[in-house]
Design a protein around this motif. Sequence first.
Motif, PDB file in Angstrom:
ATOM      1  N   LEU A  42       0.819  -1.208   0.000  1.00 60.21           N
ATOM      2  CA  LEU A  42       0.000   0.000   0.000  1.00 60.21           C
ATOM      3  C   LEU A  42       0.859   1.267   0.000  1.00 60.21           C
ATOM      4  O   LEU A  42       0.421   2.310  -0.478  1.00 60.21           O
ATOM      5  N   GLU A  43       2.101   1.159   0.456  1.00 69.96           N
ATOM      6  CA  GLU A  43       2.991   2.325   0.499  1.00 69.96           C
ATOM      7  C   GLU A  43       3.227   2.924  -0.890  1.00 69.96           C
ATOM      8  O   GLU A  43       3.587   4.096  -1.008  1.00 69.96           O
ATOM      9  N   HIS A  44       2.982   2.151  -1.961  1.00 68.46           N
ATOM     10  CA  HIS A  44       3.132   2.681  -3.322  1.00 68.46           C
ATOM     11  C   HIS A  44       2.109   3.778  -3.623  1.00 68.46           C
ATOM     12  O   HIS A  44       2.275   4.537  -4.578  1.00 68.46           O
ATOM     13  N   TYR A  45       1.050   3.839  -2.827  1.00 65.26           N
ATOM     14  CA  TYR A  45      -0.030   4.794  -3.073  1.00 65.26           C
ATOM     15  C   TYR A  45      -0.055   5.941  -2.057  1.00 65.26           C
ATOM     16  O   TYR A  45      -0.995   6.730  -2.045  1.00 65.26           O
ATOM     17  N   VAL A  46       0.988   6.047  -1.209  1.00 63.57           N
ATOM     18  CA  VAL A  46       1.062   7.125  -0.227  1.00 63.57           C
ATOM     19  C   VAL A  46       1.045   8.473  -0.950  1.00 63.57           C
ATOM     20  O   VAL A  46       1.656   8.634  -2.002  1.00 63.57           O
ATOM     21  N   LYS A  83     -12.126  -2.276   2.965  1.00 57.93           N
ATOM     22  CA  LYS A  83     -12.224  -2.213   1.503  1.00 57.93           C
ATOM     23  C   LYS A  83     -11.680  -0.873   1.017  1.00 57.93           C
ATOM     24  O   LYS A  83     -11.964   0.163   1.602  1.00 57.93           O
ATOM     25  N   LEU A  84     -10.885  -0.938  -0.074  1.00 53.67           N
ATOM     26  CA  LEU A  84     -10.286   0.250  -0.670  1.00 53.67           C
ATOM     27  C   LEU A  84     -10.541   0.277  -2.167  1.00 53.67           C
ATOM     28  O   LEU A  84     -10.681  -0.779  -2.792  1.00 53.67           O
ATOM     29  N   ARG A  85     -10.575   1.483  -2.718  1.00 51.56           N
ATOM     30  CA  ARG A  85     -10.591   1.680  -4.171  1.00 51.56           C
ATOM     31  C   ARG A  85      -9.471   2.635  -4.525  1.00 51.56           C
ATOM     32  O   ARG A  85      -9.313   3.676  -3.904  1.00 51.56           O
ATOM     33  N   ILE A  86      -8.718   2.243  -5.547  1.00 58.68           N
ATOM     34  CA  ILE A  86      -7.613   3.075  -6.023  1.00 58.68           C
ATOM     35  C   ILE A  86      -7.857   3.337  -7.505  1.00 58.68           C
ATOM     36  O   ILE A  86      -7.995   2.394  -8.285  1.00 58.68           O
ATOM     37  N   ARG A  87      -7.937   4.608  -7.870  1.00 61.82           N
ATOM     38  CA  ARG A  87      -8.190   4.948  -9.273  1.00 61.82           C
ATOM     39  C   ARG A  87      -7.020   4.504 -10.141  1.00 61.82           C
ATOM     40  O   ARG A  87      -5.867   4.756  -9.833  1.00 61.82           O
ATOM     41  N   LYS A  88      -7.340   3.820 -11.244  1.00 56.07           N
ATOM     42  CA  LYS A  88      -6.311   3.401 -12.194  1.00 56.07           C
ATOM     43  C   LYS A  88      -5.806   4.618 -12.953  1.00 56.07           C
ATOM     44  O   LYS A  88      -6.515   5.613 -13.102  1.00 56.07           O
ATOM     45  N   GLN A  89      -4.598   4.508 -13.443  1.00 56.07           N
ATOM     46  CA  GLN A  89      -4.021   5.556 -14.271  1.00 56.07           C
ATOM     47  C   GLN A  89      -4.340   5.258 -15.732  1.00 56.07           C
ATOM     48  O   GLN A  89      -4.299   4.098 -16.150  1.00 56.07           O
ATOM     49  N   ILE A  90      -4.639   6.288 -16.496  1.00 57.05           N
ATOM     50  CA  ILE A  90      -4.842   6.128 -17.935  1.00 57.05           C
ATOM     51  C   ILE A  90      -3.458   6.066 -18.577  1.00 57.05           C
ATOM     52  O   ILE A  90      -2.556   6.815 -18.187  1.00 57.05           O
ATOM     53  N   VAL A  91      -3.281   5.182 -19.542  1.00 58.61           N
ATOM     54  CA  VAL A  91      -2.014   5.083 -20.256  1.00 58.61           C
ATOM     55  C   VAL A  91      -1.664   6.488 -20.760  1.00 58.61           C
ATOM     56  O   VAL A  91      -2.490   7.166 -21.381  1.00 58.61           O
TER      57      VAL A  91
END
Length: 187
Positions: A42-46, A83-91
């Motif tokens: 999860l630290e990748h999304y800090v 529960k978590l939601r993380i927005r995906k990045q658009i290419v």
Amino acid sequence: MDQLQRMQLIEHQSRAFLEGVIENINDQWVFFDEESDVATMLEHYVDQEIEIYLHHKWIKGILEEDGRFTHKTETIFLLDKMKLRIRKQIVFSLDMLLDELEDEAFLQFINTLNTLEFSIYDCIFSHNHLSFLETTANKKGVNILIFDNGEIVLSVHHHFHYENEKKDRFEFTLSTGKRLIIDKMCK
């Protein structure tokens, strides 16, 4: 169509989020994507905006270090199995292409993609040839996009010819063999 309307259309695309649960394993928070069962630290999304499911609704906030989540002025501590939601990045190159399209071409592209049950977040490959022609007055070429919605693969060839008028042609080809062609001309 203004930039806000474009952003709202993009934000409401299907499959825009990685959704899953978190667990604290050896004093580290791990996110388990429910669709793919892939585990990510999860630290990748800090310092990024994420959403937590709390009191039967999704709440937006910023993920902080050490399992903290800031929502407005409130700090919430993450819990095991939350529960978590993380927005995906658009290419990146697709995002650039979307910015370069005229409103009509943009709408036609997004609506056709959605009609075929794809989302811009399903893009797995994008070659934006248009971005290499920034300094060229007359622009002509093809952008190539590949999408995968988990069931079917879609190839999109975007033929563009920008001189006195802008001409966009989108050729959609599904792995099932179905094809669609859309031509757009703007002055």
